[in-house]
Scaffold this active site. Structure first.
Site, mmCIF file in Angstrom:
data_model
loop_
_atom_site.group_PDB
_atom_site.id
_atom_site.type_symbol
_atom_site.label_atom_id
_atom_site.label_comp_id
_atom_site.label_asym_id
_atom_site.label_seq_id
_atom_site.Cartn_x
_atom_site.Cartn_y
_atom_site.Cartn_z
ATOM 1 N N ASP A 179 -24.379 74.760 9.283
ATOM 2 C CA ASP A 179 -24.550 73.200 9.134
ATOM 3 C C ASP A 179 -25.582 73.072 8.171
ATOM 4 O O ASP A 179 -25.581 72.159 7.273
ATOM 5 C CB ASP A 179 -24.791 72.514 10.374
ATOM 6 N N TYR A 214 -21.181 82.029 23.431
ATOM 7 C CA TYR A 214 -20.206 81.283 23.382
ATOM 8 C C TYR A 214 -19.175 81.843 24.328
ATOM 9 O O TYR A 214 -18.291 80.854 24.868
ATOM 10 C CB TYR A 214 -19.361 81.055 21.892
ATOM 11 N N LYS A 256 -32.845 87.767 16.642
ATOM 12 C CA LYS A 256 -34.233 87.204 17.317
ATOM 13 C C LYS A 256 -34.555 88.645 17.906
ATOM 14 O O LYS A 256 -34.550 88.649 19.227
ATOM 15 C CB LYS A 256 -33.820 86.033 18.051
ATOM 16 N N ASP A 266 -23.540 79.230 14.116
ATOM 17 C CA ASP A 266 -23.182 77.826 14.034
ATOM 18 C C ASP A 266 -24.140 76.913 13.607
ATOM 19 O O ASP A 266 -24.072 75.902 12.627
ATOM 20 C CB ASP A 266 -22.947 77.458 15.394
ATOM 21 N N ASP A 324 -35.616 82.026 13.156
ATOM 22 C CA ASP A 324 -36.389 80.686 12.951
ATOM 23 C C ASP A 324 -36.814 80.833 11.431
ATOM 24 O O ASP A 324 -36.847 79.777 10.844
ATOM 25 C CB ASP A 324 -37.557 80.772 13.967
HETATM 26 C C1 IPM Z 1 -18.012 74.603 14.744
HETATM 27 C C2 IPM Z 1 -18.283 73.711 15.794
HETATM 28 C C3 IPM Z 1 -17.763 74.235 16.915
HETATM 29 C C4 IPM Z 1 -18.403 75.473 17.305
HETATM 30 C C5 IPM Z 1 -17.559 73.143 17.966
HETATM 31 C C6 IPM Z 1 -16.952 71.944 17.684
HETATM 32 C C7 IPM Z 1 -17.047 73.920 19.230
HETATM 33 O O1 IPM Z 1 -19.545 73.223 15.715
HETATM 34 O O2 IPM Z 1 -16.944 75.076 13.946
HETATM 35 O O3 IPM Z 1 -19.169 75.228 13.610
HETATM 36 O O4 IPM Z 1 -19.752 75.286 17.925
HETATM 37 O O5 IPM Z 1 -18.073 76.754 16.848
HETATM 38 MG MG MG Z 2 -20.745 73.825 14.054
#
Ligand code: IPM
Ligand code: MG
Length: 368
Positions: free
Chosen positions: A256, A146, A196, A252, A228
Protein backbone atom coordinates in the site's frame (compact mmCIF):
# COMPACT_ATOMS: atom_id res chain seq x y z
CA UNK A 1 -1.96 -14.09 -32.51
CA UNK A 2 0.49 -16.93 -32.26
CA UNK A 3 -0.36 -19.73 -34.69
CA UNK A 4 0.01 -22.49 -32.08
CA UNK A 5 -2.22 -20.68 -29.58
CA UNK A 6 -4.98 -22.75 -27.95
CA UNK A 7 -8.22 -21.38 -26.61
CA UNK A 8 -7.70 -19.83 -23.15
CA UNK A 9 -10.37 -19.31 -20.58
CA UNK A 10 -10.66 -16.53 -18.01
CA UNK A 11 -12.90 -16.36 -14.98
CA UNK A 12 -14.22 -12.87 -14.26
CA UNK A 13 -15.07 -12.09 -10.62
CA UNK A 14 -16.11 -8.43 -10.30
CA UNK A 15 -17.09 -8.77 -6.62
CA UNK A 16 -18.32 -5.85 -4.51
CA UNK A 17 -18.19 -2.06 -4.17
CA UNK A 18 -16.28 -0.44 -7.02
CA UNK A 19 -15.35 -3.93 -8.29
CA UNK A 20 -18.10 -4.14 -10.93
CA UNK A 21 -17.52 -0.50 -11.98
CA UNK A 22 -13.79 -0.83 -12.55
CA UNK A 23 -14.52 -4.09 -14.36
CA UNK A 24 -16.57 -2.09 -16.89
CA UNK A 25 -14.02 -1.90 -19.71
CA UNK A 26 -12.79 -5.48 -19.31
CA UNK A 27 -15.52 -7.23 -21.26
CA UNK A 28 -15.25 -4.80 -24.20
CA UNK A 29 -11.49 -5.21 -24.32
CA UNK A 30 -11.73 -9.01 -24.33
CA UNK A 31 -14.44 -8.95 -27.00
CA UNK A 32 -12.38 -6.69 -29.19
CA UNK A 33 -9.23 -8.81 -28.83
CA UNK A 34 -11.18 -11.87 -29.95
CA UNK A 35 -13.08 -10.15 -32.78
CA UNK A 36 -9.96 -8.54 -34.19
CA UNK A 37 -8.15 -11.89 -34.16
CA UNK A 38 -5.59 -10.92 -31.54
CA UNK A 39 -6.44 -13.63 -29.05
CA UNK A 40 -8.28 -16.92 -28.69
CA UNK A 41 -10.22 -16.34 -25.52
CA UNK A 42 -13.39 -17.22 -23.74
CA UNK A 43 -14.58 -16.10 -20.34
CA UNK A 44 -17.29 -16.63 -17.81
CA UNK A 45 -18.56 -14.68 -14.81
CA UNK A 46 -18.61 -15.86 -11.24
CA UNK A 47 -19.57 -14.70 -7.77
CA UNK A 48 -17.23 -13.80 -4.94
CA UNK A 49 -17.43 -11.73 -1.76
CA UNK A 50 -20.51 -10.06 -0.32
CA UNK A 51 -22.56 -10.43 -3.46
CA UNK A 52 -21.85 -14.18 -3.37
CA UNK A 53 -22.98 -14.35 0.27
CA UNK A 54 -26.15 -12.46 -0.66
CA UNK A 55 -26.98 -14.84 -3.48
CA UNK A 56 -25.67 -18.20 -2.22
CA UNK A 57 -24.93 -17.87 1.48
CA UNK A 58 -21.17 -18.31 0.92
CA UNK A 59 -18.54 -15.65 0.19
CA UNK A 60 -16.65 -18.20 -1.93
CA UNK A 61 -19.29 -20.57 -3.36
CA UNK A 62 -18.09 -24.03 -4.42
CA UNK A 63 -19.25 -23.23 -7.94
CA UNK A 64 -16.79 -20.33 -8.16
CA UNK A 65 -13.96 -22.60 -7.05
CA UNK A 66 -14.93 -25.19 -9.68
CA UNK A 67 -15.06 -22.53 -12.37
CA UNK A 68 -11.63 -21.23 -11.32
CA UNK A 69 -10.21 -24.74 -11.63
CA UNK A 70 -11.44 -24.93 -15.23
CA UNK A 71 -9.81 -21.62 -16.19
CA UNK A 72 -6.31 -20.52 -17.16
CA UNK A 73 -6.56 -17.33 -15.12
CA UNK A 74 -8.86 -15.47 -12.76
CA UNK A 75 -9.47 -11.72 -12.87
CA UNK A 76 -10.91 -10.29 -9.67
CA UNK A 77 -12.26 -6.82 -8.83
CA UNK A 78 -12.63 -6.30 -5.09
CA UNK A 79 -14.60 -7.70 -2.18
CA UNK A 80 -16.19 -6.32 0.97
CA UNK A 81 -18.40 -3.54 2.22
CA UNK A 82 -19.92 -2.15 5.41
CA UNK A 83 -23.00 -4.32 4.98
CA UNK A 84 -20.86 -7.40 5.57
CA UNK A 85 -18.63 -6.11 8.38
CA UNK A 86 -20.80 -7.55 11.10
CA UNK A 87 -21.03 -11.03 9.58
CA UNK A 88 -19.37 -13.87 11.45
CA UNK A 89 -15.68 -14.23 10.57
CA UNK A 90 -16.21 -17.21 8.23
CA UNK A 91 -18.84 -15.42 6.17
CA UNK A 92 -16.86 -12.26 5.66
CA UNK A 93 -16.01 -11.36 2.06
CA UNK A 94 -12.29 -11.16 2.89
CA UNK A 95 -12.36 -14.88 3.72
CA UNK A 96 -13.23 -15.52 0.09
CA UNK A 97 -10.15 -13.67 -1.03
CA UNK A 98 -7.88 -15.67 1.24
CA UNK A 99 -9.77 -18.85 0.31
CA UNK A 100 -9.31 -18.46 -3.42
CA UNK A 101 -5.64 -17.47 -3.08
CA UNK A 102 -5.05 -20.56 -0.97
CA UNK A 103 -7.08 -22.85 -3.21
CA UNK A 104 -5.21 -21.74 -6.32
CA UNK A 105 -1.87 -22.10 -4.55
CA UNK A 106 -1.07 -18.54 -5.65
CA UNK A 107 1.77 -18.08 -3.16
CA UNK A 108 3.65 -15.32 -4.97
CA UNK A 109 1.96 -11.95 -5.13
CA UNK A 110 3.70 -9.55 -7.48
CA UNK A 111 2.86 -5.90 -6.96
CA UNK A 112 4.75 -3.75 -9.43
CA UNK A 113 5.00 -0.11 -8.40
CA UNK A 114 5.95 1.82 -11.51
CA UNK A 115 5.43 5.50 -11.90
CA UNK A 116 3.96 6.62 -15.19
CA UNK A 117 6.00 9.79 -15.86
CA UNK A 118 2.75 11.65 -16.52
CA UNK A 119 1.80 11.13 -12.87
CA UNK A 120 4.93 12.42 -11.18
CA UNK A 121 2.90 15.45 -10.08
CA UNK A 122 0.08 13.33 -8.69
CA UNK A 123 2.01 11.68 -5.89
CA UNK A 124 2.19 13.28 -2.47
CA UNK A 125 5.96 12.81 -2.69
CA UNK A 126 8.35 15.21 -4.41
CA UNK A 127 8.80 14.45 -8.13
CA UNK A 128 12.58 14.02 -7.72
CA UNK A 129 12.06 11.31 -5.10
CA UNK A 130 9.80 9.22 -7.30
CA UNK A 131 10.66 10.02 -10.92
CA UNK A 132 11.43 6.81 -12.86
CA UNK A 133 10.36 4.72 -9.90
CA UNK A 134 10.11 1.05 -10.85
CA UNK A 135 10.08 -1.45 -8.03
CA UNK A 136 8.45 -4.80 -7.54
CA UNK A 137 7.02 -5.95 -4.24
CA UNK A 138 6.99 -9.75 -4.03
CA UNK A 139 4.64 -10.62 -1.22
CA UNK A 140 4.29 -14.17 0.11
CA UNK A 141 0.54 -14.73 -0.12
CA UNK A 142 -0.54 -18.09 1.24
CA UNK A 143 1.38 -18.33 4.50
CA UNK A 144 2.53 -16.30 7.48
CA UNK A 145 0.24 -14.83 10.08
CA UNK A 146 -2.70 -14.74 7.63
CA UNK A 147 -2.90 -18.54 7.72
CA UNK A 148 -0.83 -19.60 10.77
CA UNK A 149 -2.30 -21.72 13.53
CA UNK A 150 -3.22 -21.51 16.34
CA UNK A 151 -5.60 -18.66 15.68
CA UNK A 152 -8.90 -17.51 17.08
CA UNK A 153 -10.42 -15.80 20.09
CA UNK A 154 -10.49 -17.92 23.25
CA UNK A 155 -11.72 -17.25 26.75
CA UNK A 156 -9.42 -18.24 29.59
CA UNK A 157 -10.62 -17.73 33.15
CA UNK A 158 -13.08 -15.14 31.96
CA UNK A 159 -10.52 -13.17 29.97
CA UNK A 160 -10.73 -13.15 26.19
CA UNK A 161 -7.55 -13.59 24.21
CA UNK A 162 -7.09 -13.06 20.45
CA UNK A 163 -4.42 -15.28 18.88
CA UNK A 164 -2.63 -15.34 15.54
CA UNK A 165 0.58 -17.07 14.63
CA UNK A 166 3.36 -15.89 12.35
CA UNK A 167 4.88 -19.03 10.86
CA UNK A 168 6.99 -19.88 7.82
CA UNK A 169 8.44 -23.20 6.76
CA UNK A 170 11.71 -23.51 4.92
CA UNK A 171 10.05 -24.67 1.64
CA UNK A 172 7.62 -21.74 1.78
CA UNK A 173 10.49 -19.27 2.11
CA UNK A 174 12.59 -21.09 -0.46
CA UNK A 175 9.96 -20.90 -3.20
CA UNK A 176 9.11 -17.23 -2.71
CA UNK A 177 12.82 -16.36 -2.72
CA UNK A 178 13.24 -18.15 -6.05
CA UNK A 179 10.41 -16.09 -7.54
CA UNK A 180 12.08 -12.90 -6.30
CA UNK A 181 15.53 -13.83 -7.60
CA UNK A 182 14.15 -14.97 -10.96
CA UNK A 183 12.33 -11.67 -11.35
CA UNK A 184 15.38 -9.68 -10.30
CA UNK A 185 17.39 -11.41 -13.02
CA UNK A 186 15.10 -9.85 -15.60
CA UNK A 187 15.32 -6.47 -13.91
CA UNK A 188 18.13 -4.59 -12.15
CA UNK A 189 19.40 -7.70 -10.32
CA UNK A 190 18.83 -6.46 -6.78
CA UNK A 191 16.75 -8.20 -4.12
CA UNK A 192 15.97 -6.63 -0.75
CA UNK A 193 14.52 -9.15 1.67
CA UNK A 194 12.40 -7.50 4.34
CA UNK A 195 11.92 -9.12 7.74
CA UNK A 196 11.97 -8.51 11.48
CA UNK A 197 14.84 -10.85 12.29
CA UNK A 198 15.88 -8.76 15.31
CA UNK A 199 12.71 -9.90 17.08
CA UNK A 200 10.97 -12.81 15.32
CA UNK A 201 12.29 -16.36 14.94
CA UNK A 202 10.23 -16.81 11.77
CA UNK A 203 12.23 -13.91 10.35
CA UNK A 204 15.53 -15.44 11.48
CA UNK A 205 14.69 -18.49 9.39
CA UNK A 206 13.46 -16.22 6.56
CA UNK A 207 16.86 -14.54 6.45
CA UNK A 208 18.79 -17.82 6.58
CA UNK A 209 16.82 -19.32 3.72
CA UNK A 210 17.16 -16.11 1.70
CA UNK A 211 20.94 -16.43 2.08
CA UNK A 212 20.98 -20.05 1.04
CA UNK A 213 18.78 -19.52 -2.05
CA UNK A 214 20.99 -16.57 -2.95
CA UNK A 215 23.92 -18.96 -3.44
CA UNK A 216 22.19 -20.17 -6.61
CA UNK A 217 21.89 -16.60 -7.87
CA UNK A 218 25.40 -15.16 -7.54
CA UNK A 219 24.64 -12.64 -10.30
CA UNK A 220 21.90 -11.03 -8.17
CA UNK A 221 22.69 -8.77 -5.22
CA UNK A 222 20.89 -9.61 -1.96
CA UNK A 223 20.45 -7.31 1.01
CA UNK A 224 18.29 -7.55 4.13
CA UNK A 225 16.26 -4.82 5.75
CA UNK A 226 14.10 -4.70 8.87
CA UNK A 227 10.52 -3.92 8.05
CA UNK A 228 10.36 -0.72 10.10
CA UNK A 229 13.39 0.63 8.27
CA UNK A 230 11.96 -0.53 4.92
CA UNK A 231 8.78 1.44 5.60
CA UNK A 232 10.88 4.54 6.17
CA UNK A 233 13.23 3.94 3.22
CA UNK A 234 10.26 3.56 0.88
CA UNK A 235 9.30 7.18 1.40
CA UNK A 236 12.84 8.49 1.95
CA UNK A 237 14.50 6.99 -1.12
CA UNK A 238 12.31 4.46 -2.92
CA UNK A 239 14.55 4.30 -5.97
CA UNK A 240 17.13 2.28 -4.02
CA UNK A 241 14.82 -0.75 -4.42
CA UNK A 242 14.45 -3.13 -7.32
CA UNK A 243 12.75 -6.29 -5.99
CA UNK A 244 11.45 -6.23 -2.43
CA UNK A 245 10.57 -9.69 -1.12
CA UNK A 246 8.71 -10.15 2.12
CA UNK A 247 6.08 -12.11 4.05
CA UNK A 248 2.34 -11.84 3.83
CA UNK A 249 1.62 -9.19 6.47
CA UNK A 250 4.65 -6.99 5.84
CA UNK A 251 3.93 -7.24 2.11
CA UNK A 252 0.33 -6.16 2.61
CA UNK A 253 1.46 -3.03 4.42
CA UNK A 254 4.48 -2.12 2.30
CA UNK A 255 2.61 -2.58 -0.98
CA UNK A 256 0.00 0.00 0.00
CA UNK A 257 2.83 2.34 0.82
CA UNK A 258 4.53 1.60 -2.51
CA UNK A 259 1.22 2.21 -4.30
CA UNK A 260 0.96 5.71 -2.95
CA UNK A 261 4.38 6.50 -4.41
CA UNK A 262 2.94 5.95 -7.87
CA UNK A 263 0.27 8.56 -7.35
CA UNK A 264 -2.69 6.56 -6.18
CA UNK A 265 -3.64 3.11 -5.00
CA UNK A 266 -5.98 3.20 -7.98
CA UNK A 267 -2.99 2.63 -10.25
CA UNK A 268 -1.52 -0.56 -8.80
CA UNK A 269 -2.19 -3.97 -10.28
CA UNK A 270 -1.18 -7.33 -8.88
CA UNK A 271 -0.51 -10.86 -10.05
CA UNK A 272 -0.69 -13.86 -7.76
CA UNK A 273 1.15 -16.75 -9.28
CA UNK A 274 2.87 -19.99 -8.39
CA UNK A 275 -0.14 -22.31 -8.65
CA UNK A 276 -1.78 -23.81 -11.72
CA UNK A 277 -4.07 -20.82 -12.25
CA UNK A 278 -2.97 -17.23 -11.75
CA UNK A 279 -5.11 -14.66 -9.94
CA UNK A 280 -5.07 -11.01 -10.97
CA UNK A 281 -6.51 -8.15 -8.99
CA UNK A 282 -5.96 -4.47 -8.36
CA UNK A 283 -4.43 -3.93 -4.94
CA UNK A 284 -7.13 -1.46 -3.94
CA UNK A 285 -10.20 -2.64 -2.07
CA UNK A 286 -13.91 -2.27 -2.75
CA UNK A 287 -13.93 1.41 -1.64
CA UNK A 288 -17.58 1.45 -0.51
CA UNK A 289 -17.42 5.21 0.12
CA UNK A 290 -17.09 5.92 -3.60
CA UNK A 291 -18.91 2.89 -5.03
CA UNK A 292 -21.66 3.66 -7.54
CA UNK A 293 -20.47 7.23 -8.08
CA UNK A 294 -18.58 6.68 -11.33
CA UNK A 295 -15.39 8.22 -9.89
CA UNK A 296 -13.23 5.16 -9.14
CA UNK A 297 -10.04 4.75 -11.14
CA UNK A 298 -10.28 1.71 -13.45
CA UNK A 299 -6.62 1.75 -14.44
CA UNK A 300 -5.38 -0.70 -11.77
CA UNK A 301 -8.00 -3.13 -13.03
CA UNK A 302 -6.96 -2.67 -16.66
CA UNK A 303 -3.31 -3.04 -15.68
CA UNK A 304 -4.21 -6.25 -13.81
CA UNK A 305 -5.59 -7.60 -17.07
CA UNK A 306 -2.25 -6.69 -18.65
CA UNK A 307 -0.47 -8.74 -15.98
CA UNK A 308 -2.83 -11.64 -16.69
CA UNK A 309 -1.75 -11.61 -20.33
CA UNK A 310 1.89 -11.39 -19.29
CA UNK A 311 2.10 -14.05 -16.61
CA UNK A 312 -0.73 -16.53 -17.30
CA UNK A 313 -1.30 -16.40 -21.04
CA UNK A 314 2.27 -15.81 -22.18
CA UNK A 315 1.10 -12.77 -24.18
CA UNK A 316 3.68 -10.13 -23.41
CA UNK A 317 2.61 -8.38 -26.62
CA UNK A 318 -0.96 -7.84 -25.41
CA UNK A 319 0.26 -6.83 -21.94
CA UNK A 320 2.45 -4.21 -23.58
CA UNK A 321 -0.37 -2.90 -25.80
CA UNK A 322 -2.63 -2.43 -22.80
CA UNK A 323 0.08 -0.66 -20.81
CA UNK A 324 0.86 1.58 -23.77
CA UNK A 325 -2.83 2.44 -24.11
CA UNK A 326 -3.02 3.46 -20.45
CA UNK A 327 0.11 5.51 -20.86
CA UNK A 328 -1.22 7.28 -23.96
CA UNK A 329 -4.48 8.17 -22.26
CA UNK A 330 -2.53 9.68 -19.36
CA UNK A 331 -0.33 11.54 -21.84
CA UNK A 332 -3.46 13.05 -23.36
CA UNK A 333 -4.22 14.47 -19.93
CA UNK A 334 -7.21 12.39 -18.88
CA UNK A 335 -7.33 11.73 -15.14
CA UNK A 336 -9.73 10.26 -12.68
CA UNK A 337 -10.01 12.45 -9.62
CA UNK A 338 -7.59 10.37 -7.48
CA UNK A 339 -4.72 11.13 -9.89
CA UNK A 340 -5.53 14.73 -10.71
CA UNK A 341 -2.50 16.99 -10.61
CA UNK A 342 -0.07 18.69 -12.97
CA UNK A 343 -0.76 17.70 -16.56
CA UNK A 344 -4.48 17.15 -16.06
CA UNK A 345 -6.50 18.31 -19.04
CA UNK A 346 -9.78 16.68 -18.16
CA UNK A 347 -11.15 14.92 -15.11
CA UNK A 348 -13.13 11.90 -16.22
CA UNK A 349 -15.23 9.31 -14.44
CA UNK A 350 -14.74 5.56 -14.29
CA UNK A 351 -16.76 4.88 -17.43
CA UNK A 352 -15.15 7.55 -19.56
CA UNK A 353 -11.64 6.55 -18.49
CA UNK A 354 -12.43 2.96 -19.44
CA UNK A 355 -13.73 4.08 -22.84
CA UNK A 356 -10.65 6.20 -23.49
CA UNK A 357 -8.35 3.25 -22.82
CA UNK A 358 -10.51 1.00 -24.99
CA UNK A 359 -10.42 3.42 -27.94
CA UNK A 360 -6.70 3.89 -27.48
CA UNK A 361 -6.16 0.12 -27.46
CA UNK A 362 -8.04 -0.18 -30.75
CA UNK A 363 -5.72 2.44 -32.23
CA UNK A 364 -2.59 0.80 -30.81
CA UNK A 365 -3.64 -2.57 -32.25
CA UNK A 366 -4.37 -1.07 -35.67
CA UNK A 367 -1.04 0.73 -35.84
CA UNK A 368 1.19 -1.96 -34.44
C1 IPM B 1 -4.85 -6.89 -0.16
C2 IPM B 1 -5.97 -6.68 0.80
C3 IPM B 1 -6.37 -8.02 1.42
C4 IPM B 1 -5.15 -8.57 2.14
C5 IPM B 1 -7.57 -7.95 2.37
C6 IPM B 1 -8.78 -7.32 1.71
C7 IPM B 1 -7.92 -9.31 2.91
O1 IPM B 1 -5.62 -5.75 1.76
O2 IPM B 1 -5.03 -7.67 -1.13
O3 IPM B 1 -3.80 -6.28 0.01
O4 IPM B 1 -4.88 -8.23 3.28
O5 IPM B 1 -4.46 -9.40 1.53
MG1 MG C 1 -3.76 -4.77 1.37
Amino acid sequence: MKSEERMKKILLLPGDGIGPEVFGPVQGILEHLVKSGHALLEWEDGLIGGIATDRTGFPLPPETVEKADRCDAVLLGAVGGPKYDTLPYDKRPERALLGIREHLGAFANLRPARLFPELSGSSTLKPEVISDLDLMVVRELTGGIYFGKPRGIVTEEGIRRGINTETYTEPEIDRIMRVAFDLARKRRKKVTSVDKANVLESSVLWREVAESVHKKYPDVELSHMYVDNAAMQLVRNPKQFDVLVTGNLFGDILSDEAAQLTGSIGMLASASIGGKTGLYEPIHGSAPDIAGKDIANPLAMILSLALLFRYSLDREDLAGFLETSVRNVLKEGYRTTDIRGDGTKKIVGTREMGEKVFLELKKVLENK
